[in-house]
Design a protein around this motif. Sequence first.
Motif, short mmCIF file in Angstrom:
data_model
loop_
_atom_site.label_atom_id
_atom_site.label_comp_id
_atom_site.label_asym_id
_atom_site.label_seq_id
_atom_site.Cartn_x
_atom_site.Cartn_y
_atom_site.Cartn_z
N LEU A 65 0.83 -1.20 0.00
CA LEU A 65 0.00 0.00 0.00
C LEU A 65 0.88 1.26 0.00
CD1 LEU A 65 -3.10 -0.53 0.06
CD2 LEU A 65 -3.13 0.77 2.14
N ASN A 66 1.94 1.21 -0.80
CA ASN A 66 2.85 2.34 -0.86
C ASN A 66 2.20 3.61 -1.37
OD1 ASN A 66 5.77 2.10 -0.03
ND2 ASN A 66 5.36 0.08 -0.91
N LEU A 67 1.12 3.43 -2.05
CA LEU A 67 0.30 4.54 -2.54
C LEU A 67 -0.04 5.52 -1.41
CD1 LEU A 67 -1.80 5.56 -4.76
CD2 LEU A 67 -3.40 3.99 -3.69
N LEU A 68 -0.26 4.95 -0.23
CA LEU A 68 -0.64 5.76 0.92
C LEU A 68 0.39 6.85 1.21
CD1 LEU A 68 -2.94 5.61 3.01
CD2 LEU A 68 -1.42 4.33 4.48
N ASN A 69 1.65 6.51 1.03
CA ASN A 69 2.72 7.47 1.30
C ASN A 69 2.76 8.59 0.26
OD1 ASN A 69 4.74 8.37 2.94
ND2 ASN A 69 6.33 7.36 1.74
N LEU A 103 -8.80 3.05 4.24
CA LEU A 103 -8.19 2.30 3.14
C LEU A 103 -7.84 0.88 3.57
CD1 LEU A 103 -5.95 5.12 1.65
CD2 LEU A 103 -7.95 4.10 0.59
N PHE A 104 -7.18 0.76 4.72
CA PHE A 104 -6.77 -0.57 5.20
C PHE A 104 -7.99 -1.50 5.27
CE2 PHE A 104 -2.67 0.34 7.83
CZ PHE A 104 -2.05 0.81 6.69
N LEU A 105 -9.03 -1.03 5.94
CA LEU A 105 -10.19 -1.90 6.15
C LEU A 105 -10.92 -2.21 4.84
CD1 LEU A 105 -11.41 -0.42 9.53
CD2 LEU A 105 -10.59 -2.75 9.18
N SER A 106 -10.92 -1.25 3.91
CA SER A 106 -11.55 -1.50 2.61
C SER A 106 -10.80 -2.59 1.85
CB SER A 106 -11.62 -0.23 1.78
OG SER A 106 -12.36 0.75 2.47
N PHE A 107 -9.47 -2.49 1.83
CA PHE A 107 -8.67 -3.52 1.14
C PHE A 107 -8.83 -4.88 1.81
CE2 PHE A 107 -6.47 0.23 -0.60
CZ PHE A 107 -6.46 -0.12 -1.94
N VAL A 108 -8.83 -4.87 3.13
CA VAL A 108 -8.99 -6.12 3.88
C VAL A 108 -10.36 -6.74 3.55
CG1 VAL A 108 -9.29 -7.07 6.20
CG2 VAL A 108 -7.37 -5.56 5.72
N ALA A 109 -11.38 -5.90 3.43
CA ALA A 109 -12.73 -6.41 3.13
C ALA A 109 -12.77 -7.07 1.75
CB ALA A 109 -13.75 -5.27 3.22
N VAL A 110 -12.12 -6.45 0.77
CA VAL A 110 -12.09 -7.04 -0.57
C VAL A 110 -11.41 -8.42 -0.49
CG1 VAL A 110 -11.15 -6.80 -2.92
CG2 VAL A 110 -12.09 -4.80 -1.75
N TYR A 111 -10.31 -8.45 0.21
CA TYR A 111 -9.57 -9.72 0.38
C TYR A 111 -10.44 -10.75 1.10
CZ TYR A 111 -5.97 -12.97 2.01
OH TYR A 111 -5.24 -14.10 2.29
N ALA A 112 -11.09 -10.33 2.17
CA ALA A 112 -11.92 -11.24 2.97
C ALA A 112 -13.02 -11.86 2.11
CB ALA A 112 -12.51 -10.50 4.17
N LYS A 113 -13.67 -11.02 1.32
CA LYS A 113 -14.75 -11.54 0.47
C LYS A 113 -14.22 -12.61 -0.50
CE LYS A 113 -18.50 -10.50 -2.66
NZ LYS A 113 -19.13 -9.58 -3.59
N GLN A 114 -13.05 -12.35 -1.08
CA GLN A 114 -12.44 -13.33 -1.98
C GLN A 114 -12.23 -14.68 -1.30
OE1 GLN A 114 -11.17 -12.53 -5.27
NE2 GLN A 114 -12.23 -10.58 -5.03
N GLN A 115 -11.97 -14.61 0.01
CA GLN A 115 -11.69 -15.84 0.76
C GLN A 115 -12.97 -16.41 1.38
OE1 GLN A 115 -8.36 -16.96 1.25
NE2 GLN A 115 -7.69 -15.32 -0.11
N GLY A 116 -14.09 -15.77 1.12
CA GLY A 116 -15.35 -16.21 1.70
C GLY A 116 -15.45 -15.94 3.21
N ILE A 117 -14.71 -14.94 3.66
CA ILE A 117 -14.68 -14.61 5.09
C ILE A 117 -15.54 -13.36 5.35
CG2 ILE A 117 -13.16 -13.85 6.99
CD1 ILE A 117 -10.92 -15.52 5.65
N HIS A 118 -16.28 -13.40 6.45
CA HIS A 118 -17.13 -12.26 6.80
C HIS A 118 -16.56 -11.42 7.95
CE1 HIS A 118 -20.54 -13.56 4.27
NE2 HIS A 118 -20.10 -14.77 4.55
N ASP A 119 -15.81 -12.08 8.83
CA ASP A 119 -15.37 -11.40 10.05
C ASP A 119 -14.00 -10.75 9.91
OD1 ASP A 119 -17.72 -12.50 10.85
OD2 ASP A 119 -16.92 -13.53 12.62
N ILE A 120 -13.97 -9.44 10.16
CA ILE A 120 -12.73 -8.66 10.10
C ILE A 120 -12.46 -8.12 11.50
CG2 ILE A 120 -11.64 -6.58 9.15
CD1 ILE A 120 -13.57 -6.91 6.72
N ILE A 121 -11.27 -8.39 12.00
CA ILE A 121 -10.96 -7.95 13.36
C ILE A 121 -9.89 -6.87 13.33
CG2 ILE A 121 -10.01 -8.74 15.59
CD1 ILE A 121 -11.41 -11.51 14.60
#
Length: 221
Positions: A65-69, A103-121
């Motif tokens: 996520l170097n874009l952030l910088n 941004l972090f949580l949005s990217f994590v959510a995209v990843y989670a959905k790909q993995q069939g995961i609903h819970d983000i901690i």
Amino acid sequence: MKEKKKAVVVFSGGQDSTTCLFWAKARYDEVIAISFDYGQKHIKELECAKAICKKYEIKHHIMDLNLLNQLAPNSLTRADIAVDKEAPEEGTPNSFVDGRNLLFLSFVAVYAKQQGIHDIITGVSQSDFSGYPDCRDVFIKSLVTTLDLAMDYHFEIITPLMWIDKEETWELADELGVFDLIREETLTCYNGVIGAGCGECPSCKLRQRGLEHYMKRREKK
Ligand code: ZN
């Protein structure tokens, strides 16, 4: 067969997210830790996160996520900006990165959905939010709605530390049986010193104060 319970944990290798990682490990069949490479001044942060996952056999995924910088230069990523020693009276501290949790949580959510995961901690806390607006409960609630609508998929963003302070976070680590691990192997310090830290930066001061308060109570237990 019962479906395996899975979760992803936003993981930086610091006190809060490591406590959340072990909190999740105690509750889920499978946990995936996700870290971000956003050009942190101290690459040690990522190394520390990697080392913890390797040692405790936790699946680890690092996102670039170097874009952030490029978007928001700040004292955590730029060598020429020193971290404020004290939090400012008004406004956000210069270690704040606009939109980081969004941004972090949005990217994590995209990843989670790909993995069939609903819970983000995530280890965000309103009690100790240090002036970071995207650590507030209202933001998390709003983001869940947005992510659900954006991806037509139900997410739960679980925040075990939302209403507890640093002292209680130490207590939680103790209850989870990872008190020494958190003390010795995590990196919270803005100056990149693992464990007890540099003792000078606002992050170290907050961590140390919480630890001292908890130790006083622990001795009496
Ligand atoms: Zn420090």
